[in-house]
Design an enzyme around this catalytic site. Structure first.
Site, PDB file in Angstrom:
ATOM      1  N   LYS A  85       0.841  -1.203   0.000  1.00 54.11           N
ATOM      2  CA  LYS A  85       0.000   0.000   0.000  1.00 54.11           C
ATOM      3  C   LYS A  85       0.874   1.252   0.000  1.00 54.11           C
ATOM      4  O   LYS A  85       1.585   1.531   0.963  1.00 54.11           O
ATOM      5  CB  LYS A  85      -0.916   0.046   1.225  1.00 54.11           C
ATOM      6  CG  LYS A  85      -1.952   1.180   1.048  1.00 54.11           C
ATOM      7  CD  LYS A  85      -2.568   1.645   2.321  1.00 54.11           C
ATOM      8  CE  LYS A  85      -1.857   2.790   2.976  1.00 54.11           C
ATOM      9  NZ  LYS A  85      -1.937   4.076   2.262  1.00 54.11           N
ATOM     10  N   GLU A 120      10.408   0.795  10.181  1.00 56.27           N
ATOM     11  CA  GLU A 120      11.396   1.843   9.946  1.00 56.27           C
ATOM     12  C   GLU A 120      10.678   3.156  10.187  1.00 56.27           C
ATOM     13  O   GLU A 120       9.823   3.541   9.397  1.00 56.27           O
ATOM     14  CB  GLU A 120      11.934   1.706   8.513  1.00 56.27           C
ATOM     15  CG  GLU A 120      13.278   2.359   8.348  1.00 56.27           C
ATOM     16  CD  GLU A 120      13.140   3.748   7.818  1.00 56.27           C
ATOM     17  OE1 GLU A 120      13.049   4.673   8.657  1.00 56.27           O
ATOM     18  OE2 GLU A 120      13.096   3.922   6.601  1.00 56.27           O
ATOM     19  N   CYS A 159      13.551  10.543   6.870  1.00 59.39           N
ATOM     20  CA  CYS A 159      13.561  10.033   8.249  1.00 59.39           C
ATOM     21  C   CYS A 159      14.944  10.145   8.865  1.00 59.39           C
ATOM     22  O   CYS A 159      15.077  10.340  10.065  1.00 59.39           O
ATOM     23  CB  CYS A 159      13.048   8.605   8.289  1.00 59.39           C
ATOM     24  SG  CYS A 159      13.792   7.567   7.041  1.00 59.39           S
ATOM     25  N   GLU A 177      10.338  15.228  15.603  1.00 59.00           N
ATOM     26  CA  GLU A 177      10.656  15.165  14.178  1.00 59.00           C
ATOM     27  C   GLU A 177       9.779  16.187  13.454  1.00 59.00           C
ATOM     28  O   GLU A 177       8.558  16.102  13.511  1.00 59.00           O
ATOM     29  CB  GLU A 177      10.359  13.754  13.654  1.00 59.00           C
ATOM     30  CG  GLU A 177      10.805  13.549  12.224  1.00 59.00           C
ATOM     31  CD  GLU A 177      10.545  12.125  11.724  1.00 59.00           C
ATOM     32  OE1 GLU A 177       9.438  11.601  11.957  1.00 59.00           O
ATOM     33  OE2 GLU A 177      11.445  11.563  11.087  1.00 59.00           O
TER      34      GLU A 177
END
Ligand code: NDP
Length: 475
Positions: A181, A255, A289, A386
């Site tokens: 997906k 991850e 990331c 983040e």
């Protein structure tokens, strides 16, 4: 800052991609209708609708998983050298269609064509070549040769095609079949990839692509006949997935986010470090990331480094992703832009000093200028959370031990960078940094042969390299 000279626009033509008005799901080798309400995918640089895309309901996901299960028997029974032929073929088609894929990725994601053309797409092809090479050598990798079965894979929007390659190439090389997906805001290159699978004569059902929002992802992850789940995305959704998978036999790799320290010592080559800092946080608009979002600079060179960095930022070109001169493209979505704005606002209100070069942003679309925060303390939100945007938080240190302590003072642990002339210091630091990847005198370097993954809340499991095979074999 006065521009030294003006650039004439150098737009890449979008004529090479022929986007249809609507797209279905790719199940069992065919494009089929989805039973959910279709959604629109837009160009974040212009807000123009690119196409309407099907939403897979849980019934559609079930059909995709059944197709993958049916295909698994014959695919896993093929000799590795035969599976390798398909992967090599896919890799070569990706190279042949590289320009088309790069333009499409930039249109749907907002990233500069310079990056999609020179980084994303070449790495995608390299990944398929690399894992094609392993398919007939699994017995030498040390993890056995037994595939897991059906892999359910959910990927984010920051590197749509590259994350697809990271997931699909090792899965197929090891003899698994997949249901993938893509993210809701960037489904188009995955659907192009489905077309490439057909072009490569990949047997039906080996790769299935189901588009939709988070619910579709949850249906893939939660399907009882999925043997392996691989996810890249936010730590928040990673937690939900870990919970959904807990207590089942499914194997899981996650991850997740990061808040990497890019550490510059006084003896580093300053101009080189500036390039590394820029690449670390402004590459892909900071939607990375492993971005070097925290700059740790040794106090004695702070002034010199910041002056050079600001000068360099004044030369970055923000704008049309299809212009070959563009360095920083569009923010991927209105939601992400709102998040970056909110966190930057918090940065100011908590007392950090905000700076951006003078730059004109296009009127339509989602844009955020390259931004630096100085005077950041470890307790500040922008030093901890983040941001996933072109925003750098600058902190200082005096000793190597202090640099290590500050770098490790985060719930994440995906990557780090060290800039120094001293090899011994690099080794000493790398040993102490709790990060999956440590770059020395460079940043954001990727190679399919190199494993990638995190410590702590950045997730678990490794993708890429020899290690990446382990996640797709019954060890
Ligand atoms: P998400 O983690 O929500 O999205 C990643 C993928 O998971 C998408 O395909 C998403 O679908 C899907 N998904 C969402 N909810 C579920 C669920 N409950 N079960 C299964 N799959 C699900 O990231 P966002 O796009 O929402 O971004 C939010 C923040 O996450 C960003 O601001 C950034 O900080 C961080 N992020 C980190 C990434 C990384 O690589 N570390 C990558 C992307 C984001 P859909 O797109 O349809 O929502």
């Amino acid at each position: 800052m006065m521009a030294i000279f003006e650039y004439a626009p150098a737009p890449e033509s979008r004529d090479i991609v022929d986007i249809k008005a609507s797209y279905g799901l790719f199940i069992d080798g065919e494009f089929v209708d989805g039973s959910g309400t279709p959604f629109k995918t837009i160009n974040p640089a212009t807000e123009e609708t690119l196409a309407e895309v099907a939403t897979a309901s849980s019934d559609d996901v079930d059909r995709a998983v059944q197709a993958a299960r049916k295909a698994f028997g014959a695919w896993s029974a093929l000799p590795g050298a035969e599976r390798a032929k398909y992967l090599f073929r896919i890799a070569r088609i990706i190279q042949e269609r590289a320009r088309e894929l790069a333009v499409l990725e930039s249109l749907d994601n907002g990233k500069p064509i310079r990056e999609s053309r020179d980084v994303d797409v070449p790495l995608v092809a390299a990944h398929f070549f690399y894992y094609a090479g392993w398919a007939d050598k699994l017995e030498y990798a040390g993890f056995g040769t037994k595939p897991l079965g059906v892999a359910g894979q959910v990927i984010p929007w920051n590197f749509p095609l590259l994350m697809l390659a990271w997931k699909i190439a090792p899965a197929l090389a090891c003899g698994n079949t997949v249901v993938l997906k893509p993210a809701e805001t960037t489904p188009l290159t995955a659907l192009w990839f489905a077309e490439i699978c057909r072009q490569a004569d990949l047997p039906p059902g080996v790769v299935n692509i189901v588009t939709g929002a988070g619910e579709t992802g949850a249906a893939v992850v939660g399907h009882p006949d999925v043997d392996k789940v691989a996810f890249t995305g936010s730590t928040e959704v990673g937690r939900l997935i870990a919970r959904a998978v807990a207590g089942t036999d499914k194997k899981l790799t996650l991850e997740l986010g990061g808040k990497a320290a890019n550490i510059v010592f006084a003896d580093a080559a300053i101009d080189q470090a500036v390039e590394g800092i820029v690449n670390g946080i402004f590459f892909n608009q900071g939607h990375v990331c492993c971005a070097g979002s925290r700059l740790l600079v040794q106090e004695s060179v702070q002034e010199e480094l910041l002056a050079a960095l600001k000068r360099r930022l004044g030369t970055l070109r923000v704008g049309d992703p299809l212009d070959k001169n563009t360095d920083v493209g569009a923010i991927n979505s209105a939601e992400q832009l709102a998040k970056i704005r909110e966190l930057s606002q918090i940065g100011e209100s908590e007392g950090a000093e905000r700076w951006s070069p003078a730059c004109e942003l296009p009127e339509r679309g989602f844009w955020f200028p390259p931004t630096i925060f100085t005077g950041v303390a470890q307790s500040h939100t922008i030093a901890r959370d983040e941001i996933f945007g072109p925003v750098l938080s600058v902190l200082t240190f005096r000793t190597p031990a202090e640099a290590v302590e500050k770098a490790n003072n985060t719930p994440y642990g995906l990557s780090a960078g060290i800039w120094t002339e001293k090899g011994s210091r690099i080794l000493w630091m790398a040993d102490k940094l709790r990060a999956g990847v440590v770059w020395a005198n460079t940043f954001n370097k990727f190679d399919p042969a190199s494993p990638f993954g995190g410590y702590k809340e950045s997730g678990y499991g490794r993708e890429g390299g020899l290690h990446g095979l382990e996640a797709y074999l019954d060890v």
